[in-house]
Design an enzyme around this catalytic site. Structure first.
Site, PDB file in Angstrom:
ATOM      1  N   CYS A   7      39.287  67.842 -18.622  1.00  0.00           N
ATOM      2  CA  CYS A   7      40.892  68.301 -18.661  1.00  0.00           C
ATOM      3  C   CYS A   7      41.548  68.092 -17.664  1.00  0.00           C
ATOM      4  O   CYS A   7      41.048  67.931 -16.334  1.00  0.00           O
ATOM      5  CB  CYS A   7      40.755  69.759 -18.975  1.00  0.00           C
ATOM      6  SG  CYS A   7      39.590  70.253 -20.015  1.00  0.00           S
TER       7      CYS A   7
ATOM      8  N   LYS B 224      42.098  66.339 -12.316  1.00  0.00           N
ATOM      9  CA  LYS B 224      41.318  65.766 -13.451  1.00  0.00           C
ATOM     10  C   LYS B 224      39.824  66.538 -13.425  1.00  0.00           C
ATOM     11  O   LYS B 224      39.257  66.164 -12.400  1.00  0.00           O
ATOM     12  CB  LYS B 224      41.199  64.372 -13.849  1.00  0.00           C
ATOM     13  CG  LYS B 224      40.754  63.857 -15.182  1.00  0.00           C
ATOM     14  CD  LYS B 224      40.682  62.416 -15.198  1.00  0.00           C
ATOM     15  CE  LYS B 224      41.813  61.768 -15.909  1.00  0.00           C
ATOM     16  NZ  LYS B 224      41.610  60.316 -16.159  1.00  0.00           N
TER      17      LYS B 224
ATOM     18  N   ASP C 250      40.707  49.268 -20.386  1.00  0.00           N
ATOM     19  CA  ASP C 250      41.112  50.476 -21.022  1.00  0.00           C
ATOM     20  C   ASP C 250      42.877  50.552 -21.163  1.00  0.00           C
ATOM     21  O   ASP C 250      43.157  51.700 -20.918  1.00  0.00           O
ATOM     22  CB  ASP C 250      40.324  51.668 -20.750  1.00  0.00           C
ATOM     23  CG  ASP C 250      40.155  52.818 -21.547  1.00  0.00           C
ATOM     24  OD1 ASP C 250      40.285  52.514 -22.717  1.00  0.00           O
ATOM     25  OD2 ASP C 250      39.872  53.877 -21.175  1.00  0.00           O
TER      26      ASP C 250
HETATM   27  N1  LIG Z   1      48.529  61.887 -13.023  1.00  0.00           N
HETATM   28  C1  LIG Z   1      49.026  62.548 -14.180  1.00  0.00           C
HETATM   29  N2  LIG Z   1      50.224  63.061 -14.445  1.00  0.00           N
HETATM   30  C2  LIG Z   1      50.626  63.881 -15.439  1.00  0.00           C
HETATM   31  N3  LIG Z   1      50.018  63.826 -16.398  1.00  0.00           N
HETATM   32  C3  LIG Z   1      48.748  63.391 -16.486  1.00  0.00           C
HETATM   33  C4  LIG Z   1      48.119  62.586 -15.355  1.00  0.00           C
HETATM   34  N4  LIG Z   1      46.902  62.092 -15.781  1.00  0.00           N
HETATM   35  C5  LIG Z   1      46.759  62.574 -16.958  1.00  0.00           C
HETATM   36  N5  LIG Z   1      47.800  63.142 -17.569  1.00  0.00           N
HETATM   37  C6  LIG Z   1      47.961  63.822 -18.825  1.00  0.00           C
HETATM   38  O1  LIG Z   1      46.471  64.305 -19.341  1.00  0.00           O
HETATM   39  C7  LIG Z   1      46.056  63.628 -20.607  1.00  0.00           C
HETATM   40  C8  LIG Z   1      44.750  63.163 -20.482  1.00  0.00           C
HETATM   41  O2  LIG Z   1      44.415  62.319 -19.719  1.00  0.00           O
HETATM   42  P1  LIG Z   1      42.967  61.624 -19.567  1.00  0.00           P
HETATM   43  O3  LIG Z   1      43.338  60.356 -18.868  1.00  0.00           O
HETATM   44  O4  LIG Z   1      41.925  62.506 -19.000  1.00  0.00           O
HETATM   45  O5  LIG Z   1      42.838  61.053 -21.075  1.00  0.00           O
HETATM   46  P2  LIG Z   1      43.361  60.036 -22.071  1.00  0.00           P
HETATM   47  O6  LIG Z   1      44.093  59.010 -21.344  1.00  0.00           O
HETATM   48  O7  LIG Z   1      44.382  60.885 -23.181  1.00  0.00           O
HETATM   49  O8  LIG Z   1      42.033  59.597 -22.748  1.00  0.00           O
HETATM   50  P3  LIG Z   1      40.852  58.806 -22.447  1.00  0.00           P
HETATM   51  O9  LIG Z   1      40.240  59.547 -21.584  1.00  0.00           O
HETATM   52  O10 LIG Z   1      40.494  58.058 -23.510  1.00  0.00           O
HETATM   53  O11 LIG Z   1      41.351  57.736 -21.438  1.00  0.00           O
HETATM   54  C9  LIG Z   1      47.060  62.154 -20.281  1.00  0.00           C
HETATM   55  O12 LIG Z   1      47.230  61.713 -21.793  1.00  0.00           O
HETATM   56  C10 LIG Z   1      48.394  62.681 -19.661  1.00  0.00           C
HETATM   57  O13 LIG Z   1      49.190  63.461 -20.696  1.00  0.00           O
HETATM   58 MG   LIG Z   2      43.584  58.245 -19.639  1.00  0.00          MG
END
Ligand SMILES: Nc1ncnc2c1ncn2[C@@H]1O[C@H](COP(=O)(O)OP(=O)(O)OP(=O)(O)O)[C@@H](O)[C@H]1O
Ligand SMILES: [Mg+2]
Length: 385
Positions: A125, A150, A246
């Site tokens: 999350c 994260k 990725d």
């Molecule tokens: N630095 C950030 N600032 C604002 N929102 C963010 C940031 N990093 C991530 N998020 C939000 O959190 C969500 C989840 O991010 P995460 O990188 O964990 O997963 P993902 O890219 O959706 O999937 P995957 O794990 O397959 O890469 C993102 O889609 C974005 O909406």
């Molecule tokens: Mg991601």
């Protein structure tokens, strides 16, 4: 043969992806984080989750936007991490990164409360938080530096190895088109990453989230250019060339002015050295984005990223997801569906995103489609400079 077909040869890595803004099931992070200790507590479970990455399917799996895992296990679980003491030895962090305690981040996100949840991916999350401008202490919401925190999800299959790769790669890379890693937390079994907060979230949400306003043409092109610059930096300008592996819409984050920044270096790899043409790896990436030749051979080159760039460009042009099982037969795989239209300057208008309502540059659309076709062609693919 298109990537979609080949992707069927590989098993799905992962699992629970609940995006609250897509109105999907929201239980994952909430339930886990109500018991925050249990979200990141058991070392053995961390190890289990990593070693089980190729087989741990859950009922929450979704067919779209799923990472893919090995077709051939050249390195198999040798890539997995081991126990915690070794973790610290492996961790050679860049000095500018801030080291947070778990309690710092717990307080910065107001106890990982649901209202702070920004999203969830394969890693875990992501929460909004506030920290001191130049330190690690939590501050009142709305003051200091806004960050995205994260958290490693022990049920997730991207584990410590990805956490380490993120710290190692992103911690040493500074570029306006890469999201800035502010710091990290490694404490007992806790693994967290702290990034600059990106106020406009991910490109994925802007393109595909229900109820989102359509992105204007000029912004789409600005994002494509920024993301290409980020990739070109990794391939050509970074001290040691990096293959990102990725590249997809959810990993392209947007600042207040829609500047694109790449995030998620958990799958990144050092590029080939010397006279080597490729690096051999387990096949990792995401369905619909991974280059067919990479999926078939495990030979990774920067051209695999160029292919994924072509897919994302196509998603921006058409407003369609790279994989969408909800569309009619023959239209599930975006690349296969769009490819016949890309070579003909007039036919490309048939596949442009209807949400643009005709507001686009004719010349620009033709050029973008041509570039996408080049990126998606078997060989040669263009450089992204
Ligand atoms: N630095 C950030 N600032 C604002 N929102 C963010 C940031 N990093 C991530 N998020 C939000 O959190 C969500 C989840 O991010 P995460 O990188 O964990 O997963 P993902 O890219 O959706 O999937 P995957 O794990 O397959 O890469 C993102 O889609 C974005 O909406
Ligand atoms: Mg991601």
């Amino acid at each position: 043969m298109g990537v979609g077909h080949q992707s069927k040869q590989v098993m799905e890595k992962k699992t629970s992806r609940k995006k609250r803004d897509e109105g999907e099931e929201e239980t994952g992070c909430w339930v886990k984080l109500r018991f925050m200790g249990s979200c990141m507590s058991s070392r053995s479970r961390v190890d289990n989750s990593m070693s089980g990455r190729t087989e741990n399917k859950t009922t929450k799996e979704k067919s779209r936007d799923q990472p893919v895992v090995p077709v051939s296990s050249t390195t198999s679980n040798a890539e997995s991490a081991s126990s915690t003491p070794k973790f610290s030895e492996e961790l050679k962090v860049a000095s500018q990164l801030r080291k947070f305690t778990f309690i710092d981040l717990k307080l910065a996100t107001r106890n990982f409360r649901p209202e702070s949840l920004l999203g969830e991916g394969g890693f875990g999350c992501v929460f909004k938080g506030w920290i001191e401008e130049n330190g690690t202490a939590p501050v009142k919401p709305g003051t200091g530096l806004t960050v995205a925190v994260k958290t490693l999800n022990i049920d997730g299959l991207q584990g410590h190895k990805e956490w380490l790769a993120e710290v190692d790669f992103l911690g040493n890379l500074l570029h306006p088109n890469l999201v800035k890693l502010v710091g990290y937390c490694i404490e007992d079994d806790h693994r967290l990453l702290v990034y600059e907060f990106m106020p406009r979230g991910s490109l994925e949400n802007h393109l595909f989230r229900k109820g989102s306003l359509p992105l204007p043409w000029s912004i789409r092109m600005k994002i494509a250019l920024g993301a290409a610059k980020g990739l070109a930096f990794l391939h050509e300008e970074a001290e040691r060339p990096v293959i990102y592996r990725d590249f997809k819409t959810s990993n392209i984050l947007l600042d207040a002015d829609y500047n694109a920044k790449l995030s998620d270096f958990g799958l990144a790899k050092d590029g080939p050295e010397g006279d080597k043409t490729h690096v051999s790896t387990r096949v990792m990436g995401t369905y619909g984005y991974a280059a067919p030749e990479y999926v078939m051979t495990g030979h990774l080159t920067s051209k695999s990223d160029v292919y994924s760039f072509g897919v994302v460009l196509l998603e921006m042009l058409t407003g369609r997801r790279s994989m969408d099982k909800n569309r009619p037969n023959g239209e599930h795989n975006l690349v296969e569906w769009a490819r016949p239209h890309l070579g003909d300057k007039r036919r490309i208008f048939r596949i442009l995103d209807p949400r643009l309502e005709g507001h686009f540059s004719i010349n620009g659309a033709q050029k973008a489609a041509q570039l996408a076709a080049q990126c998606l062609s078997r060989d040669p693919k263009p450089d992204l400079e």
